[in-house]
Motif scaffolding. Structure first.
Motif, mmCIF file in Angstrom:
data_model
loop_
_atom_site.group_PDB
_atom_site.id
_atom_site.type_symbol
_atom_site.label_atom_id
_atom_site.label_comp_id
_atom_site.label_asym_id
_atom_site.label_seq_id
_atom_site.Cartn_x
_atom_site.Cartn_y
_atom_site.Cartn_z
ATOM 1 N N ALA A 1 36.001 48.264 83.571
ATOM 2 C CA ALA A 1 35.035 49.184 84.178
ATOM 3 C C ALA A 1 33.762 49.268 83.333
ATOM 4 C CB ALA A 1 35.660 50.569 84.346
ATOM 5 N N ALA A 2 33.924 49.182 82.007
ATOM 6 C CA ALA A 2 32.770 49.273 81.114
ATOM 7 C C ALA A 2 32.103 47.917 80.909
ATOM 8 C CB ALA A 2 33.202 49.860 79.764
ATOM 9 N N GLY A 3 32.746 46.852 81.387
ATOM 10 C CA GLY A 3 32.191 45.517 81.219
ATOM 11 C C GLY A 3 32.209 45.045 79.773
ATOM 12 N N VAL A 4 33.250 45.444 79.032
ATOM 13 C CA VAL A 4 33.374 44.996 77.632
ATOM 14 C C VAL A 4 34.738 44.343 77.423
ATOM 15 C CG1 VAL A 4 31.834 46.810 76.769
ATOM 16 C CG2 VAL A 4 34.323 47.204 76.837
ATOM 17 N N GLU A 5 34.927 43.790 76.238
ATOM 18 C CA GLU A 5 36.199 43.150 75.895
ATOM 19 C C GLU A 5 37.134 44.163 75.234
ATOM 20 O OE1 GLU A 5 37.089 39.775 76.284
ATOM 21 O OE2 GLU A 5 35.304 39.821 77.568
ATOM 22 N N LEU A 6 38.426 43.857 75.221
ATOM 23 C CA LEU A 6 39.367 44.602 74.389
ATOM 24 C C LEU A 6 39.351 43.987 72.992
ATOM 25 C CD1 LEU A 6 42.529 45.101 76.640
ATOM 26 C CD2 LEU A 6 40.991 46.864 75.787
ATOM 27 N N VAL A 7 39.240 44.838 71.978
ATOM 28 C CA VAL A 7 39.295 44.322 70.614
ATOM 29 C C VAL A 7 40.410 45.047 69.866
ATOM 30 C CG1 VAL A 7 36.862 43.676 70.468
ATOM 31 C CG2 VAL A 7 37.545 46.006 69.898
ATOM 32 N N ARG A 8 40.982 44.341 68.887
ATOM 33 C CA ARG A 8 42.087 44.937 68.139
ATOM 34 C C ARG A 8 41.548 45.843 67.041
ATOM 35 N NH1 ARG A 8 47.287 41.761 68.198
ATOM 36 N NH2 ARG A 8 46.885 42.505 70.293
ATOM 37 N N ASP A 9 42.074 47.068 66.990
ATOM 38 C CA ASP A 9 41.632 48.038 65.991
ATOM 39 C C ASP A 9 42.529 47.904 64.761
ATOM 40 O OD1 ASP A 9 40.080 50.964 65.849
ATOM 41 O OD2 ASP A 9 41.948 50.871 64.693
ATOM 42 N N PRO A 10 41.939 47.537 63.611
ATOM 43 C CA PRO A 10 42.780 47.262 62.430
ATOM 44 C C PRO A 10 43.580 48.494 61.974
ATOM 45 C CG PRO A 10 40.480 46.601 62.068
ATOM 46 C CD PRO A 10 40.502 47.344 63.341
ATOM 47 N N ALA A 11 42.956 49.675 62.041
ATOM 48 C CA ALA A 11 43.662 50.876 61.574
ATOM 49 C C ALA A 11 44.859 51.163 62.473
ATOM 50 C CB ALA A 11 42.708 52.066 61.551
ATOM 51 N N LEU A 12 44.680 50.997 63.782
ATOM 52 C CA LEU A 12 45.791 51.222 64.700
ATOM 53 C C LEU A 12 46.900 50.211 64.457
ATOM 54 C CD1 LEU A 12 44.082 52.061 68.117
ATOM 55 C CD2 LEU A 12 45.375 53.594 66.626
ATOM 56 N N GLU A 13 46.505 48.949 64.218
ATOM 57 C CA GLU A 13 47.512 47.926 63.977
ATOM 58 C C GLU A 13 48.325 48.258 62.727
ATOM 59 O OE1 GLU A 13 46.114 43.898 63.911
ATOM 60 O OE2 GLU A 13 48.037 43.137 63.145
ATOM 61 N N ARG A 14 47.606 48.696 61.673
ATOM 62 C CA ARG A 14 48.295 49.028 60.440
ATOM 63 C C ARG A 14 49.303 50.151 60.680
ATOM 64 N NH1 ARG A 14 44.429 51.310 57.395
ATOM 65 N NH2 ARG A 14 43.140 49.524 57.936
ATOM 66 N N ARG A 15 48.873 51.169 61.413
ATOM 67 C CA ARG A 15 49.747 52.312 61.656
ATOM 68 C C ARG A 15 50.996 51.890 62.440
ATOM 69 N NH1 ARG A 15 50.171 56.533 65.298
ATOM 70 N NH2 ARG A 15 51.315 58.277 64.381
ATOM 71 N N LEU A 16 50.822 51.038 63.445
ATOM 72 C CA LEU A 16 51.967 50.551 64.223
ATOM 73 C C LEU A 16 52.952 49.810 63.320
ATOM 74 C CD1 LEU A 16 50.301 49.142 67.465
ATOM 75 C CD2 LEU A 16 51.958 51.016 67.329
ATOM 76 N N ARG A 17 52.412 48.925 62.469
ATOM 77 C CA ARG A 17 53.283 48.149 61.597
ATOM 78 C C ARG A 17 54.038 49.063 60.627
ATOM 79 N NH1 ARG A 17 52.776 42.799 62.208
ATOM 80 N NH2 ARG A 17 50.858 42.016 63.184
ATOM 81 N N GLU A 18 53.353 50.097 60.146
ATOM 82 C CA GLU A 18 54.013 51.014 59.220
ATOM 83 C C GLU A 18 55.145 51.788 59.901
ATOM 84 O OE1 GLU A 18 50.043 51.860 56.480
ATOM 85 O OE2 GLU A 18 50.862 53.453 57.755
#
Lengths: 421, 421
Positions: free
Chosen positions: B84-101
């Motif tokens: 809807a916003a006409g942008v890409e999905l990008v991976r958020d490093p902080a979120l990724e770190r939290r998931l892995r933890e």
């Protein structure tokens, strides 16, 4: 066949009422192979109702509205349908007669406002209401059909069953089944079931609860029942014995059935869950045949006094220890005189206890044969919020029941936990 | 300020889940003077989500979505907002770190699919989730703002309170308080409070639960706090000692406070509730200071064996009798060694028991002074449906706690029950 719902009423937007009508209609239509593709709630406002109905007709073959058919001036569905169709409201003599008779029979006087319920958009069909005053309407509009039903649940339900379903259902073929698993994480289930997702005419949906994942399999097409059977078989093969039941076979019901088949009973010994496991095992009517009772040994001293956990173990290791779960299970089994004893001890949070972090849980299960088993469930600790305690307690209940089921069936600890020697 | 809701999930269209999130959000926003003007449910389908959000933004200043933020491939809200916003999905490093933890902390392996929860539309804000894995999103779009929240109720609620309301509400002058009553019927409460409803700038809402009614008082205007105080005083005078608390002082918290002030403890003896009273008394962190533990004597024989109810009484009168409740309360108090004992016996249904109709309940409360008291709660029996059992069990829990409160405070049985000599 695409069906959309338009629910009318300020009370729904304000959250004073939960939209149970939409859920009921969705379920009923799904049972008959019809798909609700969108559901909209608008307030008691003429323009909003006209807009929602018109937009819905632009996408769907049929639109069902509920609400806004009563006598008061904020009941505007009739007016909205007339406006959308570009026709006038006309008074229906048969409806007027019926209203007058109902009021006279109750010994009351007819309020002029009540006659609004006898008005229908010109050319619309009238759906009789055997249960109340407000009639339903059937309006053909923009190549589709609108069924306008009252908001009172049992009046609406009767019209769905007697009028809407016979008209709309028929040729669509859908078959559906829900499988229930315990101890698996949603992403593990979904990854494992990728081959089933790829099957022709099959759709999977995942419904996660604390420590449980339900998988809804929907098969469509002319041979939907056969496809469903194949997909169910594939899911069961991929998930193995983590599938504990299907449909409305909840974990407590499965356990009562397994115990009943073995003329066995179970007793519970609880600490952090404070009685939730016993409460779960007494949800079902008739559960007294297989659930005897139990103890809530919340204070540490009671674990010794009520359940016979050796004081030495408590002194050395604290209350959160595999040997405590083991002794609680054996103790409650013996003192209640049941075939099985299931016990839990652990840290519900929000603070650590006895040096153990939040989410440390031990489940003990004692049975008629061998030593009691102890399993440590692998819980995803849900953050640090105020809700943590409730979620951990709920997950503990599921893991305790699942481990009880696995011991009754002679299975190992499974994917949700690891056996503690 | 116009706010629209978009709820995402096939399970809602299929009616497997009732849309409680929409109701809760509507209520919460209304309390803060914000109006939900439309609420839409769409399935897990990319085009439908994009369409619903875009249409909503065309009408409203802010759009709140719930659902579709989990890890599986049918979680599509992230993708829809990016499109809807006409942008890409990008991976958020902080979120990724939290998931892995989180996954590592639970001793599990991260499924690649789970990393989807670390993807955000480029330029979007991330709303932290202290209670679970899925982050929320804040996307500015088409001159408005979209808050995308998880569908898990307590995760969603936290984000509404911590992020959405502070941003959207702001300057509206409203003061609010909830009073809590037990044992009164909703219509009695509403009739009694008519004088308060007539007060200037005051609105009352009644939130009934089984055997409880909460009264939400909303005062508005420049002197809202003073008006609220006056309305609260008036409500308390009109309702008397049926008001057990205010705000988040639930019945279990009030009891723990009363017991703590007296350095006292309580033990529970349960039959039809199977452990629910103990579970209620262990909801609160730190409840072990005042709740000791108890027994679930579900099988009739256990009432004698575990609690010392005389076999003669059980033989003569069956398990549902005032003398059984009395002996259970005294028995559990003594055997657990607590200051108070509270006990229940009764018929949860759906079938009558021992010649007693569904909804016959006896509550026993034993204390340090005098004979144990027995109260028979006056329950409205909710029809004959499958739900009756759950409702009666829940009402029994509330009445048991309320009678315990009344005995601790030296009050009579109150409006919810009658004393049995």
């Amino acid at each position: 066949m695409r069906v959309e719902l338009v629910t009318v009423g300020d009370e729904l937007l304000l959250g004073d009422t939960v939209n149970g009508n939409a859920a009921w209609i969705g379920q009923r239509l799904a049972e008959h192979g019809l798909e609700v593709t969108r559901s909209v709630v608008v307030g008691d406002e003429l323009g909003a109702i006209i807009g929602a109905v018109t937009e819905a007709l632009g996408r769907a073959d049929a639109v069902i509205t509920t609400g806004g058919l009563g006598p008061t001036y904020d009941d505007l569905t009739r007016d909205a349908l007339a406006a959308a169709a570009g026709v006038e409201l006309v008074r229906d003599p048969a409806l007027e007669r019926r209203l007058r008779e109902r009021v006279a029979a109750a010994g009351r006087e007819l309020q002029p406002m009540a006659l609004r319920m006898a008005d229908v958009p010109e050319g619309a069909g009238v759906l009789g209401n055997s249960a109340g005053s407000a009639a339903g309407l059937r309006v053909e509009l923009a190549g589709g059909v609108v069924y306008a039903l009252p908001g009172v649940p049992f009046e609406m339900r009767t019209m769905i069953d007697e009028v809407v379903l016979p008209e709309l259902a028929g040729e669509t073929r859908v078959a559906r089944l829900t499988l229930r698993t315990a101890g698996l994480w949603e992403s593990v289930v979904a990854t494992g079931l990728a081959p089933v997702e790829a099957m022709d005419g099959i759709r999977l949906a995942y419904l996660p609860d604390p420590a449980e994942v339900k998988i809804r399999i929907t098969a469509s097409g002319p041979d939907a029942p056969r496809r469903l059977e194949e997909a169910e078989r594939a899911c069961r093969e991929l998930l193995g014995d983590a599938v504990y039941g299907a449909g409305d076979q909840t974990l407590d019901r499965v356990i009562h059935r397994l115990l009943g088949e073995r003329s066995a009973t179970v007793a519970t010994a609880e600490s952090l869950t404070g009685g939730l496991i016993g409460a779960e095992l007494t949800r079902m009517p008739g559960s007294s045949a297989t659930y005897a009772g139990g103890m809530v040994a919340y204070a540490t001293a009671l674990k010794e006094e009520l359940l016979g956990v050796p004081g030495q173990v408590l002194k050395e290791h604290g209350a959160v220890h595999p040997d405590v779960a083991r002794a609680m299970a054996a103790g409650v089994r013996e003192r209640v005189g049941a075939t099985y004893g299931v016990a839990v001890t652990g840290v519900a949070g929000p603070e650590p206890q006895d040096g153990r972090p939040v989410g440390t849980i031990f489940v003990g299960v004692a049975g008629p044969e061998g030593e009691p088993k102890v399993i440590r469930p692998l819980l995803p600790v849900p953050g640090t919020g105020a809700e943590i305690r409730g979620v951990i307690r709920r997950m503990t209940v599921v893991h305790a029941l699942e481990q009880l089921r696995r011991v009754i069936l002679g299975l190992d600890a499974g994917p949700g936990g690891e056996a503690v020697p």
